[in-house]
Design a protein around this motif. Structure first.
Motif, PDB file in Angstrom:
ATOM      1  N   UNK A 164       0.676  -0.908   0.327  1.00  0.00           N
ATOM      2  CA  UNK A 164       0.066  -0.064   0.110  1.00  0.00           C
ATOM      3  C   UNK A 164       0.993   0.979   0.200  1.00  0.00           C
ATOM      4  N   UNK A 165       2.468   1.250   0.788  1.00  0.00           N
ATOM      5  CA  UNK A 165       2.604   2.460   1.227  1.00  0.00           C
ATOM      6  C   UNK A 165       3.669   2.900  -0.453  1.00  0.00           C
ATOM      7  N   UNK A 166       4.023   1.164  -0.613  1.00  0.00           N
ATOM      8  CA  UNK A 166       4.949   0.871  -2.572  1.00  0.00           C
ATOM      9  C   UNK A 166       3.544   1.979  -3.290  1.00  0.00           C
ATOM     10  N   UNK A 167       2.148   1.254  -3.267  1.00  0.00           N
ATOM     11  CA  UNK A 167       1.509   2.101  -4.379  1.00  0.00           C
ATOM     12  C   UNK A 167       0.961   3.471  -4.190  1.00  0.00           C
ATOM     13  N   UNK A 203      12.688  13.259  -7.240  1.00  0.00           N
ATOM     14  CA  UNK A 203      12.495  12.393  -5.457  1.00  0.00           C
ATOM     15  C   UNK A 203      11.081  11.602  -4.918  1.00  0.00           C
ATOM     16  N   UNK A 204      10.095  12.033  -5.403  1.00  0.00           N
ATOM     17  CA  UNK A 204       8.475  10.908  -4.967  1.00  0.00           C
ATOM     18  C   UNK A 204       9.067   9.613  -5.706  1.00  0.00           C
ATOM     19  N   UNK A 205       9.329   9.649  -7.326  1.00  0.00           N
ATOM     20  CA  UNK A 205       9.047   8.509  -8.579  1.00  0.00           C
ATOM     21  C   UNK A 205      11.380   7.422  -7.596  1.00  0.00           C
ATOM     22  N   UNK A 206      11.889   8.123  -6.908  1.00  0.00           N
ATOM     23  CA  UNK A 206      13.303   7.652  -6.585  1.00  0.00           C
ATOM     24  C   UNK A 206      12.565   7.032  -5.649  1.00  0.00           C
ATOM     25  N   UNK A 207      11.784   7.348  -4.398  1.00  0.00           N
ATOM     26  CA  UNK A 207      10.907   6.907  -2.906  1.00  0.00           C
ATOM     27  C   UNK A 207      10.197   5.055  -3.638  1.00  0.00           C
ATOM     28  N   UNK A 208       9.348   5.466  -4.264  1.00  0.00           N
ATOM     29  CA  UNK A 208       8.201   4.809  -4.582  1.00  0.00           C
ATOM     30  C   UNK A 208       9.264   3.806  -5.956  1.00  0.00           C
ATOM     31  N   UNK A 209      10.659   3.859  -6.845  1.00  0.00           N
ATOM     32  CA  UNK A 209      10.953   2.503  -7.028  1.00  0.00           C
ATOM     33  C   UNK A 209      11.396   2.132  -6.172  1.00  0.00           C
ATOM     34  N   UNK A 213      11.262  -2.203  -4.787  1.00  0.00           N
ATOM     35  CA  UNK A 213      12.610  -2.916  -4.932  1.00  0.00           C
ATOM     36  C   UNK A 213      12.128  -4.113  -3.277  1.00  0.00           C
ATOM     37  N   UNK A 214      11.939  -3.741  -2.362  1.00  0.00           N
ATOM     38  CA  UNK A 214      11.588  -3.786  -1.078  1.00  0.00           C
ATOM     39  C   UNK A 214      10.070  -5.448  -1.291  1.00  0.00           C
ATOM     40  N   UNK A 216       9.503  -6.313  -4.960  1.00  0.00           N
ATOM     41  CA  UNK A 216      10.164  -7.819  -5.265  1.00  0.00           C
ATOM     42  C   UNK A 216      10.687  -9.063  -4.354  1.00  0.00           C
ATOM     43  N   UNK A 217      11.352  -8.566  -3.406  1.00  0.00           N
ATOM     44  CA  UNK A 217      12.158  -8.936  -2.757  1.00  0.00           C
ATOM     45  C   UNK A 217      11.638  -9.707  -2.063  1.00  0.00           C
ATOM     46  N   UNK A 218      10.063  -9.134  -1.220  1.00  0.00           N
ATOM     47  CA  UNK A 218       9.959  -9.556  -0.504  1.00  0.00           C
ATOM     48  C   UNK A 218       8.578 -11.524  -1.593  1.00  0.00           C
ATOM     49  N   UNK A 219       8.247 -10.369  -2.195  1.00  0.00           N
ATOM     50  CA  UNK A 219       7.602 -11.144  -2.952  1.00  0.00           C
ATOM     51  C   UNK A 219       7.706 -12.225  -3.310  1.00  0.00           C
ATOM     52  N   UNK A 220       9.245 -12.455  -4.073  1.00  0.00           N
ATOM     53  CA  UNK A 220      10.013 -13.354  -4.382  1.00  0.00           C
ATOM     54  C   UNK A 220      10.576 -14.126  -3.603  1.00  0.00           C
TER      55      UNK A 220
END
Length: 237
Positions: A164-167, A203-209, A213-214, A216-220
Motif C-alpha cells: 500500500x505504501x509503495x502503490x 524525489x517521489x519517483x526514487x522513493x517509489x522505486x 525493490x522491497x 519484489x524482494x519480499x514477494x520473490x
C-alpha cells in the motif's frame, strides 16, 4: 479370456497427468533482474536530480539578474545535461518496464498455481492493467495484493502495508510527473518553477522505486519459500 487383464477403461487417461501449470516457476532469476533494473532507474533518477539542481541553480541566478558569458555557458551546460538525463531516463525506464513486467507475469502465474481461487482477474491483466487509462490507478495494486495473498503461507495472511505504501508513492509519482510537464514559457522564472516541480517528481519517483525493490524482494522470497514447502522441503521461518 483372462479376467485379470485390464480393460480399456482402467488405463490412465491424459487428464491424470499433471500439466505444466501444476508447478510454480522459480521467480529468483527474474526477481534479481527486476531489482537490478529498479536500481538502474534509481541511479538514473539521482543523475537526473543532479542535472535538475544544476538547471535550478542557474535559472535562479538568471532570475536574480546575473548576466555575462559565464552564466550563459552555465545555462547551456545545464540544459545539455538535463537533455542527456531525459534520454537516459527514457532508456532505463523502458528496460525496467520490460524486466519488471516479465517478473510480474511470472509471479502472477505462480499465484494461479498456489491459489487459483484467490485470483479474480485474468492473467493478461498483469500486463494490460498497467496501460489502460484510469484502470491503471488500481488494477495493478489489486493484482499485486492477490498475488501477495496467494503467495503467503497456508492459513496466514501477511500485512499489505508495504504494498500500500509503495502503490501510494507510485500514484503520487504519476501525478507529480503530469504536473512537472505542464506547459511553461521561456522566462527564467517559469523554467525555475518547472524545474522545481520536476525535482519533487524525481524525489517521489526514487522513493517509489526503492519501495518497489522491497516489494519484489519480499514477494520473490515468499513464492520461493512456498514452492519449497509444496515440494516437501523444510523452509526456515
Amino acid at each position: 479370456m483372462p479376467t485379470s487383464m485390464p480393460g480399456p477403461t482402467s488405463m490412465p487417461g491424459p487428464t491424470s497427468m499433471p500439466g505444466p501449470a501444476s508447478y510454480p516457476r522459480s521467480p529468483i532469476g527474474l526477481g534479481r533482474a527486476a531489482v537490478a533494473s529498479l536500481g538502474l532507474v534509481i541511479a538514473v533518477d539521482l543523475f537526473a536530480g543532479y542535472a535538475g539542481l544544476a538547471l535550478y541553480d542557474v535559472t535562479g541566478d538568471l532570475m536574480d539578474g546575473a548576466t555575462g558569458s559565464g552564466i550563459l555557458r552555465r545555462a547551456d551546460a545545464a540544459e545539455s545535461l538535463n537533455s542527456l538525463a531525459g534520454k537516459v531516463q527514457s532508456g532505463s525506464m523502458l528496460v525496467c518496464v520490460i524486466v519488471y513486467l516479465s517478473w510480474f507475469v511470472l509471479v502472477r502465474g505462480n499465484a494461479g498455481v498456489f491459489d487459483p481461487a484467490e485470483q479474480s482477474m485474468k492473467p493478461w491483466w498483469a500486463v494490460v492493467g498497467w496501460f489502460v487509462p484510469l484502470l491503471n490507478f488500481w488494477y495493478p495494486r489489486r493484482i499485486t495484493l492477490e498475488i501477495w495473498d496467494a503467495s503467503s503461507p497456508v492459513g496466514a495472511r501477511r500485512s499489505h502495508l508495504l504494498v500500500n505504501i509503495w502503490w501510494t508513492l507510485w500514484i503520487l509519482s504519476l501525478l507529480a510527473d503530469r504536473v512537472s510537464y505542464l506547459e511553461y514559457g521561456d522566462a527564467a522564472d517559469d523554467i525555475h518553477a518547472a524545474v522545481g516541480q520536476t525535482l519533487i517528481h524525481e524525489a517521489i519517483h526514487i522513493a517509489a522505486a526503492a519501495l518497489a525493490v522491497l516489494v519484489v524482494l519480499r514477494l520473490t522470497r515468499m513464492q520461493h519459500e512456498k514452492a519449497l514447502a509444496r515440494a516437501g522441503v523444510p523452509v526456515e521461518a
